[in-house]
Scaffold this motif. Structure first.
Motif, short mmCIF file in Angstrom:
data_model
loop_
_atom_site.label_atom_id
_atom_site.label_comp_id
_atom_site.label_asym_id
_atom_site.label_seq_id
_atom_site.Cartn_x
_atom_site.Cartn_y
_atom_site.Cartn_z
N THR A 55 22.39 1.85 -38.16
CA THR A 55 22.25 0.39 -38.10
C THR A 55 23.62 -0.28 -38.21
OG1 THR A 55 20.06 0.53 -39.10
CG2 THR A 55 21.14 -1.62 -39.16
N THR A 56 24.45 0.18 -39.13
CA THR A 56 25.78 -0.41 -39.29
C THR A 56 26.62 -0.18 -38.04
OG1 THR A 56 25.68 -0.03 -41.68
CG2 THR A 56 27.86 -0.44 -40.72
N LEU A 57 26.58 1.01 -37.50
CA LEU A 57 27.35 1.30 -36.29
C LEU A 57 26.87 0.44 -35.12
CD1 LEU A 57 27.62 5.16 -36.66
CD2 LEU A 57 29.50 3.52 -36.83
N GLU A 58 25.56 0.26 -35.00
CA GLU A 58 25.04 -0.59 -33.92
C GLU A 58 25.47 -2.05 -34.11
OE1 GLU A 58 20.87 0.29 -34.13
OE2 GLU A 58 21.05 1.99 -32.74
N GLU A 59 25.44 -2.53 -35.36
CA GLU A 59 25.89 -3.90 -35.61
C GLU A 59 27.38 -4.05 -35.32
OE1 GLU A 59 24.78 -5.55 -39.39
OE2 GLU A 59 22.64 -5.32 -38.99
N MET A 60 28.15 -3.03 -35.58
CA MET A 60 29.59 -3.09 -35.29
C MET A 60 29.84 -3.27 -33.79
SD MET A 60 31.28 -0.28 -37.79
CE MET A 60 31.74 -0.69 -39.45
N LEU A 61 28.96 -2.70 -32.98
CA LEU A 61 29.13 -2.82 -31.52
C LEU A 61 28.88 -4.25 -31.03
CD1 LEU A 61 27.40 0.48 -30.36
CD2 LEU A 61 29.85 -0.03 -30.38
N THR A 62 28.17 -5.05 -31.79
CA THR A 62 27.89 -6.42 -31.37
C THR A 62 28.62 -7.44 -32.24
OG1 THR A 62 25.90 -6.53 -32.76
CG2 THR A 62 25.62 -5.80 -30.47
N PHE A 63 29.55 -6.96 -33.05
CA PHE A 63 30.35 -7.84 -33.91
C PHE A 63 31.57 -8.26 -33.12
CE2 PHE A 63 32.90 -8.93 -37.68
CZ PHE A 63 31.96 -9.62 -38.42
N VAL A 64 31.68 -9.55 -32.81
CA VAL A 64 32.73 -10.04 -31.90
C VAL A 64 33.48 -11.21 -32.54
CG1 VAL A 64 31.45 -9.33 -29.85
CG2 VAL A 64 31.12 -11.63 -30.77
N ARG A 65 34.57 -11.56 -31.90
CA ARG A 65 35.34 -12.73 -32.32
C ARG A 65 35.07 -13.85 -31.32
NH1 ARG A 65 39.03 -12.75 -36.21
NH2 ARG A 65 39.31 -10.53 -36.13
N ARG A 66 34.57 -14.98 -31.81
CA ARG A 66 34.27 -16.12 -30.94
C ARG A 66 35.57 -16.79 -30.47
NH1 ARG A 66 30.19 -19.56 -34.64
NH2 ARG A 66 32.22 -20.44 -35.08
N GLU A 67 35.42 -17.76 -29.59
CA GLU A 67 36.58 -18.49 -29.09
C GLU A 67 37.35 -19.19 -30.20
OE1 GLU A 67 35.82 -21.05 -25.77
OE2 GLU A 67 34.69 -19.49 -24.71
N ASP A 68 36.63 -19.65 -31.23
CA ASP A 68 37.31 -20.31 -32.36
C ASP A 68 37.86 -19.28 -33.37
OD1 ASP A 68 35.05 -19.41 -33.66
OD2 ASP A 68 34.39 -21.38 -34.33
N LEU A 69 37.84 -17.99 -33.00
CA LEU A 69 38.37 -16.85 -33.75
C LEU A 69 37.53 -16.41 -34.94
CD1 LEU A 69 42.20 -17.59 -33.61
CD2 LEU A 69 40.80 -16.23 -32.05
N ALA A 109 34.83 -14.26 -36.61
CA ALA A 109 34.19 -12.97 -36.34
C ALA A 109 32.76 -13.00 -36.83
CB ALA A 109 34.97 -11.85 -37.02
N GLU A 110 31.83 -12.64 -35.95
CA GLU A 110 30.41 -12.62 -36.31
C GLU A 110 29.64 -11.85 -35.26
OE1 GLU A 110 29.19 -16.70 -36.43
OE2 GLU A 110 29.07 -16.86 -34.27
N ALA A 111 28.35 -11.69 -35.49
CA ALA A 111 27.49 -10.98 -34.54
C ALA A 111 27.30 -11.83 -33.28
CB ALA A 111 26.14 -10.69 -35.17
N GLU A 112 27.16 -11.14 -32.14
CA GLU A 112 26.84 -11.84 -30.90
C GLU A 112 25.52 -12.58 -31.09
OE1 GLU A 112 26.54 -8.72 -28.02
OE2 GLU A 112 28.68 -8.81 -27.53
N LYS A 113 25.29 -13.59 -30.29
CA LYS A 113 24.05 -14.35 -30.35
C LYS A 113 22.87 -13.38 -30.17
CE LYS A 113 21.75 -18.38 -28.62
NZ LYS A 113 22.07 -19.79 -28.57
N GLY A 114 21.90 -13.48 -31.07
CA GLY A 114 20.72 -12.63 -31.02
C GLY A 114 20.89 -11.31 -31.76
N ALA A 115 22.10 -11.01 -32.24
CA ALA A 115 22.36 -9.77 -32.97
C ALA A 115 22.52 -10.09 -34.46
CB ALA A 115 23.60 -9.09 -32.42
#
Length: 137
Positions: free
Chosen positions: A55-69, A71-77
């Motif tokens: 679960t942690t590894l899968e969440e790491m794959l959808t953890f991104v940096r937004r345009e305002d910098l 860092a959080e999960a992609e929308k829906g993740a």
């Protein structure tokens, strides 16, 4: 403490008198969030192989940096396990690294497994076990 025996306790400076007091839990704020995420990123670059939770590894794959910098999960993740790991990694150096010895009146009640370990141990290990568990009752 809601029945939890071990909770993270942080030191907080009182805003009124400046004294240090203790507070339970970790407070994630706009100041602490980037710090804990940066620490986790650094740790993962050095040892990603240490993460075994799917679960942690899968969440790491959808953890991104937004345009305002931010860092959080992609929308829906989700990012709950990533944030929990970041907090855990951040507070890790504050953990006690030595086992506190029990007071003599708080000796452990030896179980069958403990007795078996004691009987099969050499003299030095027996001494160490008594120091760890206390004398048998």
């Amino acid at each position: 403490m809601m029945g939890y025996r071990r909770q993270y306790v942080r030191e907080v400076e009182d805003e009124f008198d400046g004294r240090i007091r203790h507070a339970f839990g970790f407070k994630t704020t706009s100041v602490t969030r980037p710090v804990i995420i940066a620490g986790l990123i650094s740790a993962m670059r050095e040892g990603l192989h240490a993460i075994h939770d799917k679960t942690t590894l899968e969440e790491m794959l959808t953890f991104v940096r937004r345009e305002d910098l931010r860092a959080e999960a992609e929308k829906g993740a989700h990012d709950d396990t990533v944030m929990a790991l970041a907090i855990g990694w951040y507070i890790r150096p504050q953990q006690r690294m030595t086992v506190l010895r029990q007071k003599s009146e708080e000796r452990a009640q030896w179980t069958a497994d403990m007795w078996e370990d004691y009987r099969n141990a050499d003299a030095a290990t027996r001494k160490w076990l008594i120091g760890k568990w206390g004398s048998p009752k």
